[in-house]
Design a protein around this motif. Sequence first.
Motif, PDB file in Angstrom:
ATOM      1  N   ALA A 126       0.987  -0.786   0.220  1.00 16.06           N
ATOM      2  CA  ALA A 126       0.222  -0.014  -0.391  1.00 16.06           C
ATOM      3  C   ALA A 126       1.077   1.463   0.006  1.00 16.06           C
ATOM      4  CB  ALA A 126      -0.873   0.432   1.166  1.00 16.06           C
ATOM      5  N   LYS A 127       0.132   2.228  -0.904  1.00 17.63           N
ATOM      6  CA  LYS A 127       1.635   3.472  -1.434  1.00 17.63           C
ATOM      7  C   LYS A 127       0.919   4.618   0.579  1.00 17.63           C
ATOM      8  CE  LYS A 127      -0.331   7.211  -3.165  1.00 17.63           C
ATOM      9  NZ  LYS A 127      -0.803   7.515  -4.433  1.00 17.63           N
ATOM     10  N   LEU A 128      -0.064   4.259   0.702  1.00 22.82           N
ATOM     11  CA  LEU A 128      -0.331   4.751   2.267  1.00 22.82           C
ATOM     12  C   LEU A 128      -1.700   4.184   2.689  1.00 22.82           C
ATOM     13  CD1 LEU A 128      -0.885   8.952   0.860  1.00 22.82           C
ATOM     14  CD2 LEU A 128       0.480   8.450   2.242  1.00 22.82           C
ATOM     15  N   VAL A 129      -0.964   4.046   4.702  1.00 25.52           N
ATOM     16  CA  VAL A 129      -2.336   3.276   5.510  1.00 25.52           C
ATOM     17  C   VAL A 129      -3.139   4.590   5.787  1.00 25.52           C
ATOM     18  CG1 VAL A 129      -2.302   1.617   6.803  1.00 25.52           C
ATOM     19  CG2 VAL A 129      -1.292   1.461   4.459  1.00 25.52           C
ATOM     20  N   HIS A 130      -4.128   4.613   6.350  1.00 19.10           N
ATOM     21  CA  HIS A 130      -4.725   5.762   7.610  1.00 19.10           C
ATOM     22  C   HIS A 130      -5.147   5.085   8.157  1.00 19.10           C
ATOM     23  CE1 HIS A 130      -3.147   9.265   4.370  1.00 19.10           C
ATOM     24  NE2 HIS A 130      -3.895   8.506   3.696  1.00 19.10           N
ATOM     25  N   LEU A 131      -5.839   4.942   9.774  1.00 21.58           N
ATOM     26  CA  LEU A 131      -5.998   4.174  10.574  1.00 21.58           C
ATOM     27  C   LEU A 131      -7.262   4.532  11.066  1.00 21.58           C
ATOM     28  CD1 LEU A 131      -3.322   2.619  12.602  1.00 21.58           C
ATOM     29  CD2 LEU A 131      -4.569   1.693  10.746  1.00 21.58           C
ATOM     30  N   ILE A 132      -8.404   4.278  10.933  1.00 24.31           N
ATOM     31  CA  ILE A 132      -9.472   5.033  11.400  1.00 24.31           C
ATOM     32  C   ILE A 132     -10.291   4.237  12.263  1.00 24.31           C
ATOM     33  CG2 ILE A 132     -11.049   4.219   9.388  1.00 24.31           C
ATOM     34  CD1 ILE A 132     -12.658   6.882   9.330  1.00 24.31           C
ATOM     35  N   GLU A 133     -11.452   4.667  13.759  1.00 24.34           N
ATOM     36  CA  GLU A 133     -11.468   3.926  14.846  1.00 24.34           C
ATOM     37  C   GLU A 133     -12.456   3.401  14.422  1.00 24.34           C
ATOM     38  OE1 GLU A 133     -11.358   6.797  18.466  1.00 24.34           O
ATOM     39  OE2 GLU A 133      -9.324   5.632  18.276  1.00 24.34           O
ATOM     40  N   GLU A 134     -13.088   2.184  15.132  1.00 20.43           N
ATOM     41  CA  GLU A 134     -13.802   1.393  14.225  1.00 20.43           C
ATOM     42  C   GLU A 134     -15.615   2.561  14.702  1.00 20.43           C
ATOM     43  OE1 GLU A 134     -15.706  -2.668  15.340  1.00 20.43           O
ATOM     44  OE2 GLU A 134     -12.850  -2.935  14.545  1.00 20.43           O
ATOM     45  N   PRO A 135     -15.535   2.779  16.182  1.00 15.83           N
ATOM     46  CA  PRO A 135     -17.284   3.724  16.042  1.00 15.83           C
ATOM     47  C   PRO A 135     -17.291   4.865  15.192  1.00 15.83           C
ATOM     48  CG  PRO A 135     -15.933   4.022  18.056  1.00 15.83           C
ATOM     49  CD  PRO A 135     -14.588   3.017  17.215  1.00 15.83           C
ATOM     50  N   VAL A 136     -16.175   5.196  14.244  1.00 12.11           N
ATOM     51  CA  VAL A 136     -16.350   6.645  13.941  1.00 12.11           C
ATOM     52  C   VAL A 136     -16.451   5.904  12.435  1.00 12.11           C
ATOM     53  CG1 VAL A 136     -14.996   8.174  12.664  1.00 12.11           C
ATOM     54  CG2 VAL A 136     -14.645   8.289  15.213  1.00 12.11           C
ATOM     55  N   ALA A 137     -15.749   5.164  12.328  1.00  9.25           N
ATOM     56  CA  ALA A 137     -16.031   3.946  11.176  1.00  9.25           C
ATOM     57  C   ALA A 137     -17.514   3.737  10.849  1.00  9.25           C
ATOM     58  CB  ALA A 137     -15.338   3.035  10.273  1.00  9.25           C
ATOM     59  N   ALA A 138     -18.261   3.322  12.013  1.00 12.35           N
ATOM     60  CA  ALA A 138     -19.579   2.883  11.844  1.00 12.35           C
ATOM     61  C   ALA A 138     -20.238   3.765  11.572  1.00 12.35           C
ATOM     62  CB  ALA A 138     -19.177   1.834  12.749  1.00 12.35           C
ATOM     63  N   ALA A 139     -20.270   4.844  12.465  1.00 13.56           N
ATOM     64  CA  ALA A 139     -21.136   5.921  12.476  1.00 13.56           C
ATOM     65  C   ALA A 139     -21.217   6.445  10.906  1.00 13.56           C
ATOM     66  CB  ALA A 139     -21.145   6.998  13.482  1.00 13.56           C
ATOM     67  N   ILE A 140     -19.740   6.904  10.078  1.00 11.43           N
ATOM     68  CA  ILE A 140     -20.111   7.605   8.841  1.00 11.43           C
ATOM     69  C   ILE A 140     -20.856   6.525   8.153  1.00 11.43           C
ATOM     70  CG2 ILE A 140     -18.657   7.805   6.364  1.00 11.43           C
ATOM     71  CD1 ILE A 140     -16.427   8.252   9.090  1.00 11.43           C
ATOM     72  N   GLY A 141     -20.803   4.545   8.055  1.00 10.84           N
ATOM     73  CA  GLY A 141     -21.392   3.769   7.140  1.00 10.84           C
ATOM     74  C   GLY A 141     -23.186   3.502   7.539  1.00 10.84           C
ATOM     75  N   ALA A 142     -23.437   4.526   8.622  1.00 12.30           N
ATOM     76  CA  ALA A 142     -24.360   4.393   9.042  1.00 12.30           C
ATOM     77  C   ALA A 142     -25.109   5.479   8.883  1.00 12.30           C
ATOM     78  CB  ALA A 142     -25.057   3.945  10.693  1.00 12.30           C
ATOM     79  N   ASP A 143     -24.369   6.522   7.960  1.00 14.42           N
ATOM     80  CA  ASP A 143     -25.129   7.336   7.399  1.00 14.42           C
ATOM     81  C   ASP A 143     -25.119   8.269   8.626  1.00 14.42           C
ATOM     82  OD1 ASP A 143     -25.059   6.514   4.877  1.00 14.42           O
ATOM     83  OD2 ASP A 143     -26.813   5.941   5.477  1.00 14.42           O
ATOM     84  N   LEU A 144     -25.104   8.633   9.926  1.00 10.46           N
ATOM     85  CA  LEU A 144     -24.714   9.533  10.973  1.00 10.46           C
ATOM     86  C   LEU A 144     -24.512  10.739  10.452  1.00 10.46           C
ATOM     87  CD1 LEU A 144     -24.931   7.926  13.547  1.00 10.46           C
ATOM     88  CD2 LEU A 144     -26.619   8.497  12.763  1.00 10.46           C
ATOM     89  N   PRO A 145     -25.032  12.143  10.941  1.00 12.45           N
ATOM     90  CA  PRO A 145     -24.110  13.721  10.958  1.00 12.45           C
ATOM     91  C   PRO A 145     -23.050  13.419  11.041  1.00 12.45           C
ATOM     92  CG  PRO A 145     -25.806  13.831  11.638  1.00 12.45           C
ATOM     93  CD  PRO A 145     -26.056  12.288  11.752  1.00 12.45           C
ATOM     94  N   VAL A 146     -22.129  12.452  11.015  1.00 12.49           N
ATOM     95  CA  VAL A 146     -20.686  13.143  12.020  1.00 12.49           C
ATOM     96  C   VAL A 146     -19.665  14.154  12.129  1.00 12.49           C
ATOM     97  CG1 VAL A 146     -20.326  10.318  12.269  1.00 12.49           C
ATOM     98  CG2 VAL A 146     -19.076  11.826   9.981  1.00 12.49           C
ATOM     99  N   ASP A 147     -20.097  15.010  11.372  1.00 13.17           N
ATOM    100  CA  ASP A 147     -19.160  16.194  11.111  1.00 13.17           C
ATOM    101  C   ASP A 147     -20.044  17.300  11.480  1.00 13.17           C
ATOM    102  OD1 ASP A 147     -21.217  16.134   9.196  1.00 13.17           O
ATOM    103  OD2 ASP A 147     -19.202  16.168   7.868  1.00 13.17           O
ATOM    104  N   GLU A 148     -21.317  17.258  12.301  1.00 12.79           N
ATOM    105  CA  GLU A 148     -21.651  18.209  13.308  1.00 12.79           C
ATOM    106  C   GLU A 148     -22.129  18.302  14.338  1.00 12.79           C
ATOM    107  OE1 GLU A 148     -25.631  17.937  11.643  1.00 12.79           O
ATOM    108  OE2 GLU A 148     -25.147  18.251   9.389  1.00 12.79           O
ATOM    109  N   PRO A 149     -22.412  19.744  15.096  1.00 10.40           N
ATOM    110  CA  PRO A 149     -21.492  19.721  16.583  1.00 10.40           C
ATOM    111  C   PRO A 149     -23.061  19.004  17.436  1.00 10.40           C
ATOM    112  CG  PRO A 149     -22.435  21.364  16.013  1.00 10.40           C
ATOM    113  CD  PRO A 149     -22.348  20.629  14.145  1.00 10.40           C
ATOM    114  N   ILE A 150     -23.502  17.827  17.019  1.00  9.89           N
ATOM    115  CA  ILE A 150     -24.235  16.928  17.704  1.00  9.89           C
ATOM    116  C   ILE A 150     -23.602  15.405  17.777  1.00  9.89           C
ATOM    117  CG2 ILE A 150     -26.369  18.033  17.075  1.00  9.89           C
ATOM    118  CD1 ILE A 150     -26.796  15.793  14.751  1.00  9.89           C
ATOM    119  N   ALA A 151     -24.821  14.568  18.709  1.00 11.12           N
ATOM    120  CA  ALA A 151     -23.902  13.467  19.542  1.00 11.12           C
ATOM    121  C   ALA A 151     -24.429  12.000  18.629  1.00 11.12           C
ATOM    122  CB  ALA A 151     -24.647  13.534  21.159  1.00 11.12           C
TER     123      ALA A 151
END
Length: 335
Positions: A126-151
């Motif tokens: 791999a040229k570049l490897v980025h690690l992402i924490e599982e809860p963040v990935a799951a939230a993004i994949g579940a269509d949650l608005p993760v970049d907004e200031p809400i829980a």
Amino acid sequence: MFSNAEIGIDLGTANILVYSKTKGVVLNEPSVVAIDINTKQVVAVGIEAKEMVGKTPKNIVPIRPLKDGVIADYDVTAQLLKELLKKVSKKLGMSMRKPTVVVCTPSGSTTVERRAIHNAVTSYGAKLVHLIEEPVAAAIGADLPVDEPIANVVVDIGGGTSEVGIISFGGIVSCNSVRTAGDKMDEEIIQHIRKKYNILIGERTAENIKMEVGYATPTHKEKMMDIRGRDMVTGLPKTMEITSTEIYNAIKESLDQILETIRATLEECPPELSGDIVDNGIVLSGGGSLLNGMQEWLAEEISVPVHMAPNPLESVAIGTGRALKMIGKLQKAAK
């Protein structure tokens, strides 16, 4: 260009999923490798290797190189990734030369465990490897608005770990990880049947029992199921009937541990975000969330709405793939 392939990998204890930026989820196979111990050669990977579990001659050993969401056997994991990414290349009809990869890691993993994941993917080229924490990935994949200031609260119940995370403004506010999930429940079912009936069953049978008659709710319409195993007294094959109530009692301890982890995470939540959780509730993802009655049981226990992710089994993989676009934006901003 082939060299610009971008993929997301959900390196799960039970399954490995690969997400391509162009085609979505292109691979979903069990994290199992069958190895010939005499020649040290890989005989099969993924689905074919899982079919062999408990059915192989002595020289062929099916191995699950990932345990509790992290790498337990580095060399075998590297081989597994290599073989599975070859399959991905064929499916995409292109060479996977020097791809950019996003891989998810459990939030409770240590620096050493993260380094092992990073190195295993890098060894593939791999040229570049980025690690992402599982809860963040799951939230993004579940269509949650993760970049907004809400829980955004996500509970990802996988094979090796259950991850609970509260995400706001694109980062983790509070998270906890417990190494109790689908595999632990299978283990408890094996132990229960062994203790109560003196019958030995394999992992695959235990998993089928959990899927068919496993319940998270103590009160449910009772189901029966015939199971086959080896009688430990006579050594002969035996068939018998079990009930969903006894399977509930067998896995109850694991369910309580997962509930305790959710409560502990919610207790760490800042008061300003608690109101959002009451309104929006929590989102379930991962294969373990598909246990019968899981959604109803959690809603009752924690008194907030509980929703299921649109695609619980693929949420993390989809999230890693979507994170590729975000990383691209961040890199452009950095330049």
